[in-house]
Design a protein around this motif. Structure first.
Motif, PDB file in Angstrom:
ATOM      1  N   SER A   1      -0.149   0.965   8.575  1.00  0.00           N
ATOM      2  CA  SER A   1       1.141   0.741   8.942  1.00  0.00           C
ATOM      3  C   SER A   1       2.293   1.217   7.961  1.00  0.00           C
ATOM      4  N   ALA A   2       1.752   1.563   6.701  1.00  0.00           N
ATOM      5  CA  ALA A   2       2.713   2.486   5.919  1.00  0.00           C
ATOM      6  C   ALA A   2       2.959   3.855   6.475  1.00  0.00           C
ATOM      7  N   ALA A   3       1.873   4.469   6.894  1.00  0.00           N
ATOM      8  CA  ALA A   3       1.944   5.664   7.737  1.00  0.00           C
ATOM      9  C   ALA A   3       2.997   5.607   9.090  1.00  0.00           C
ATOM     10  N   ALA A   4       2.745   4.464   9.788  1.00  0.00           N
ATOM     11  CA  ALA A   4       3.952   4.512  11.034  1.00  0.00           C
ATOM     12  C   ALA A   4       5.318   4.168  10.426  1.00  0.00           C
ATOM     13  N   GLU A   5       5.299   3.607   9.176  1.00  0.00           N
ATOM     14  CA  GLU A   5       6.644   3.220   8.768  1.00  0.00           C
ATOM     15  C   GLU A   5       7.553   4.497   8.072  1.00  0.00           C
ATOM     16  N   LEU A   6       6.584   5.239   7.512  1.00  0.00           N
ATOM     17  CA  LEU A   6       7.224   6.372   6.888  1.00  0.00           C
ATOM     18  C   LEU A   6       7.047   7.756   7.641  1.00  0.00           C
ATOM     19  N   VAL A   7       6.341   7.594   9.098  1.00  0.00           N
ATOM     20  CA  VAL A   7       6.154   8.567   9.848  1.00  0.00           C
ATOM     21  C   VAL A   7       5.555   9.748   9.165  1.00  0.00           C
ATOM     22  N   LEU A   8       4.198   9.440   8.710  1.00  0.00           N
ATOM     23  CA  LEU A   8       3.443  10.067   7.915  1.00  0.00           C
ATOM     24  C   LEU A   8       2.018  10.085   8.420  1.00  0.00           C
ATOM     25  N   SER A   9       0.832  10.889   8.221  1.00  0.00           N
ATOM     26  CA  SER A   9      -0.429  10.703   8.708  1.00  0.00           C
ATOM     27  C   SER A   9      -0.877   9.631   7.557  1.00  0.00           C
ATOM     28  N   THR A  10      -2.170   8.888   8.141  1.00  0.00           N
ATOM     29  CA  THR A  10      -2.773   7.888   7.146  1.00  0.00           C
ATOM     30  C   THR A  10      -3.356   8.687   6.031  1.00  0.00           C
ATOM     31  N   SER A  11      -4.022  10.240   6.109  1.00  0.00           N
ATOM     32  CA  SER A  11      -4.498  10.859   4.971  1.00  0.00           C
ATOM     33  C   SER A  11      -3.375  11.134   4.039  1.00  0.00           C
ATOM     34  N   THR A  12      -2.364  11.324   4.399  1.00  0.00           N
ATOM     35  CA  THR A  12      -1.039  11.661   3.469  1.00  0.00           C
ATOM     36  C   THR A  12      -0.850  10.571   2.708  1.00  0.00           C
ATOM     37  N   ILE A  13      -0.788   9.295   3.162  1.00  0.00           N
ATOM     38  CA  ILE A  13      -0.696   8.110   2.615  1.00  0.00           C
ATOM     39  C   ILE A  13      -1.576   7.829   1.599  1.00  0.00           C
ATOM     40  N   ALA A  14      -2.849   8.047   1.953  1.00  0.00           N
ATOM     41  CA  ALA A  14      -3.996   7.975   0.978  1.00  0.00           C
ATOM     42  C   ALA A  14      -3.808   8.825  -0.002  1.00  0.00           C
ATOM     43  N   THR A  15      -3.395  10.091   0.021  1.00  0.00           N
ATOM     44  CA  THR A  15      -3.146  10.875  -0.945  1.00  0.00           C
ATOM     45  C   THR A  15      -2.077  10.512  -1.912  1.00  0.00           C
ATOM     46  N   HIS A  16      -1.030  10.109  -1.577  1.00  0.00           N
ATOM     47  CA  HIS A  16       0.151   9.439  -2.263  1.00  0.00           C
ATOM     48  C   HIS A  16      -0.266   8.396  -2.990  1.00  0.00           C
ATOM     49  N   LEU A  17      -0.918   7.609  -2.444  1.00  0.00           N
ATOM     50  CA  LEU A  17      -1.723   6.362  -3.106  1.00  0.00           C
ATOM     51  C   LEU A  17      -2.614   6.621  -4.213  1.00  0.00           C
ATOM     52  N   ARG A  18      -3.493   7.640  -4.119  1.00  0.00           N
ATOM     53  CA  ARG A  18      -4.423   8.075  -5.224  1.00  0.00           C
ATOM     54  C   ARG A  18      -3.521   8.357  -6.149  1.00  0.00           C
ATOM     55  N   SER A  19      -2.356   9.208  -6.087  1.00  0.00           N
ATOM     56  CA  SER A  19      -1.468   9.478  -7.091  1.00  0.00           C
ATOM     57  C   SER A  19      -0.744   8.451  -7.643  1.00  0.00           C
ATOM     58  N   VAL A  20      -0.323   7.427  -7.025  1.00  0.00           N
ATOM     59  CA  VAL A  20       0.386   6.300  -7.500  1.00  0.00           C
ATOM     60  C   VAL A  20      -0.759   5.697  -8.421  1.00  0.00           C
ATOM     61  N   PHE A  21      -1.982   5.214  -8.017  1.00  0.00           N
ATOM     62  CA  PHE A  21      -2.922   4.402  -8.867  1.00  0.00           C
ATOM     63  C   PHE A  21      -3.054   5.458 -10.300  1.00  0.00           C
ATOM     64  N   SER A  22      -3.155   6.653 -10.071  1.00  0.00           N
ATOM     65  CA  SER A  22      -3.316   7.428 -11.188  1.00  0.00           C
ATOM     66  C   SER A  22      -2.097   7.101 -12.266  1.00  0.00           C
ATOM     67  N   LYS A  23      -0.799   7.476 -11.769  1.00  0.00           N
ATOM     68  CA  LYS A  23       0.321   7.641 -12.596  1.00  0.00           C
ATOM     69  C   LYS A  23       0.531   6.145 -13.213  1.00  0.00           C
ATOM     70  N   LEU A  24       0.146   5.067 -12.340  1.00  0.00           N
ATOM     71  CA  LEU A  24       0.668   3.823 -12.681  1.00  0.00           C
ATOM     72  C   LEU A  24      -0.704   3.206 -13.507  1.00  0.00           C
ATOM     73  N   GLY A  25      -1.895   3.591 -13.573  1.00  0.00           N
ATOM     74  CA  GLY A  25      -2.834   3.185 -14.249  1.00  0.00           C
ATOM     75  C   GLY A  25      -3.729   1.837 -13.682  1.00  0.00           C
ATOM     76  N   VAL A  26      -3.628   1.896 -12.188  1.00  0.00           N
ATOM     77  CA  VAL A  26      -4.025   0.709 -11.609  1.00  0.00           C
ATOM     78  C   VAL A  26      -5.335   1.219 -10.669  1.00  0.00           C
ATOM     79  N   ASN A  27      -6.119   0.212 -10.410  1.00  0.00           N
ATOM     80  CA  ASN A  27      -7.353   0.671  -9.593  1.00  0.00           C
ATOM     81  C   ASN A  27      -7.363  -0.096  -8.148  1.00  0.00           C
ATOM     82  N   SER A  28      -6.416  -1.063  -7.817  1.00  0.00           N
ATOM     83  CA  SER A  28      -6.540  -1.743  -6.969  1.00  0.00           C
ATOM     84  C   SER A  28      -5.060  -2.151  -6.221  1.00  0.00           C
ATOM     85  N   ARG A  29      -4.923  -2.368  -4.932  1.00  0.00           N
ATOM     86  CA  ARG A  29      -3.654  -2.846  -4.156  1.00  0.00           C
ATOM     87  C   ARG A  29      -3.125  -4.107  -4.901  1.00  0.00           C
TER      88      ARG A  29
END
Length: 526
Positions: free
Chosen positions: A474-502
């Motif tokens: 649903s995030a991919a649909a909202e931002l008009v991106l692919s789900t794999s791109t969303i997953a890539t961004h999310l991994r980067s977000v987790f790493s930079k924020l020091g979190v491991n889960s949604r």
């Protein structure tokens, strides 16, 4: 409304007998509505079907001209030449023949006789002819002449609502910027600044965002340029029209080069290549930044005669400096000659005159005049480069060492203030090698490696959507991106924020929102 019109007019065409005289007229209206609705591939396909069933010269010319504006916009000059080439039938009305000749000139990089076109009195033909003259002048780096022709072409296109008007606005603004008139206010006058929240034609928004990124890059506003280019790519994905994609990726690559973020440059090159474009100039600049001794010559070659190239003088200066430090005299001479031609076309333009003076200073002259000229120009990156080279030149003179160090200090601090960290570090190394030490350098604004401020604009948008309960899909649909791109961004977000889960991400975002609200309620908060 336009889509409904397309459906209705297509139905009318299908109901019109093949031999009916009005069928060709209705067919041309179908092509026109498809172009208006931005169904460009469908418009081409339908146009070819229509051309296959008619040989009426005037109809053939009319259909080809309906496709021509988009082919010019996209730079598909081979197809534009094919569709407008050859001598039109003499029975075709003179205005249509003049329009075809204008587009053929655009495809071939030539010009047409403007006096003859004016005598016809056809406004579309005159706008296209002025556009061809403008492109020819721009390719020769004769920006004052290009500015005049673009202004006339745009005035006509705006008055009659011709499809080329949006591209002409952009070209006219870029050429004015090359003449030191970097006017961000022009974007707002056009009804959109590239910000999706502002009113204006949504089809124009990606182009306006790219234009803003281009102007910001020339003015040395690297953070703003990156943000605007990112916005341009996002808006293009939303409207499914990638007209300015490669230009936006080139801006992002240029910003990354100034910052020394070579992995980001390679990422843009890879993304462009997936879309069918290799961005050869960016590849040459990357090679130059990595110390390839032959890359500066390639940069000069690619810069000369490029169809649309903003900040040509900055690229030539960079190539001249690289050639100078590598002892590549032929490339330095070639870059200097190109800058001389540019300066001859643009008298009184401080940035261009200063760039030419810089190249001459590298050949053994005085770089002081270049610095003086660039201090009056709206081009801080060029000024920092002139200060850097001036300081390097004077370091060998013991009597002028203090002047050299001061110039290098100004260059380094100028680069740092603009966020051009790679260039700032380059100057620091020159100073260290010369035995100059500083207890503390002025801070270089840089994105932190961790925390909320470390996130890019797109990573923040992904983080907020996921924290709000969105799935990757649903995030991919909202931002008009692919789900794999969303997953890539999310991994980067987790790493930079020091979190491991949604769940942890949602808690962190909620805590940040609560802290912000508490701050805003404190006495004295404004």
């Amino acid at each position: 409304m336009v889509v409904t019109s397309v459906l209705l007019i297509r139905q009318a065409f299908q109901l019109t007998p093949v031999q009916a005289p009005e069928r060709a007229v209705v067919g041309q209206e179908v092509v026109a509505y498809l172009v208006l609705a931005r169904h460009h591939e469908e418009a081409r396909s339908f146009a070819d079907e229509l051309l296959a069933e008619t040989s009426t010269p005037e109809v053939v010319a009319g259909v080809r001209l309906l496709l021509a504006p988009r082919l010019w916009e996209t730079g598909d000059l081979a197809e534009l030449a094919a569709r407008t080439g050859g001598e039109p039938d003499p029975t075709v009305p003179a205005p249509l023949r003049a329009r075809l000749a204008g587009y053929r000139a655009l495809a071939e990089g030539s010009s047409v006789d403007l006096d003859q076109v004016r005598a016809l009195g056809d406004q579309i033909a005159l706008s296209v002819a002025d556009t061809a003259a403008a492109e020819l002048a721009e390719r020769a780096a004769d920006y004052p002449t290009a500015r005049e022709h673009y202004a006339r072409a745009l005035e006509i296109a705006e008055a009659i609502g011709y499809p080329t008007r949006h591209q002409l606005r952009i070209r006219a603004t870029v050429v004015r910027a090359q003449l030191d008139d970097i006017d961000l206010g022009a974007l707002d006058r056009y009804g959109s600044s590239g910000d999706r929240r502002l009113p204006g034609d949504s089809w124009q928004a990606p182009g306006m965002a790219w234009l803003r990124s281009c102007l910001d890059l020339g003015a040395g506003r690297l953070d703003a340029a990156r943000e605007a280019a990112d916005t341009a790519l996002r808006l293009m994905a939303e409207v499914q029209d990638h007209l300015f994609e490669f230009e936006a990726r080139q801006v992002l690559a240029m910003v990354a080069l100034y910052r020394g973020e070579l992995a980001a440059v390679r990422a843009q090159l890879a993304a462009a290549e997936r879309g069918g474009e290799r961005l050869p100039l960016v590849r040459a600049l990357l090679a130059d930044g990595q110390g390839d001794p032959g890359a500066a010559a390639t940069v000069v070659d690619l810069t000369l005669g490029a169809r649309h190239l903003a900040w040509r003088e900055e690229l030539l200066v960079g190539a001249a400096c690289s050639a100078h430090h590598a002892g590549d005299r032929p490339t330095l001479r070639a870059a200097t000659a190109a800058l001389d031609r540019l300066a001859a076309h643009c008298p009184g333009v401080a940035s261009i005159q200063g760039a030419a003076a810089l190249a001459h200073g590298l050949t053994g002259g005085d770089l002081g005049p270049s610095v003086a000229l660039l201090r009056t120009a709206p081009r801080p990156l060029l000024l920092a480069r002139a200060e850097e080279e001036h300081g390097r030149q004077l370091l060998a003179d013991a009597d002028r060492r203090s002047i050299a160090v001061a110039a290098l200090d100004r260059a380094r601090d100028g680069y740092a203030a603009l966020g051009a960290s790679a260039a700032a570090i380059r100057v620091q190394r020159v100073m260290h090698a010369a035995g100059v030490r500083r207890r503390r350098w002025s801070a270089m604004p840089a994105r932190p490696e961790s925390g909320w401020d470390a996130l890019t604009g797109m990573e923040r948008r992904v983080a907020l959507l996921i924290a709000d309960g969105h799935t990757n899909r649903s995030a991919a649909a909202e931002l008009v991106l692919s789900t794999s791109t969303i997953a890539t961004h999310l991994r980067s977000v987790f790493s930079k924020l020091g979190v491991n889960s949604r769940v942890q991400l949602a808690r962190l975002v909620l805590r940040g929102a609560a802290d912000k609200a508490e701050d805003e309620q404190r006495p004295g908060h404004r």
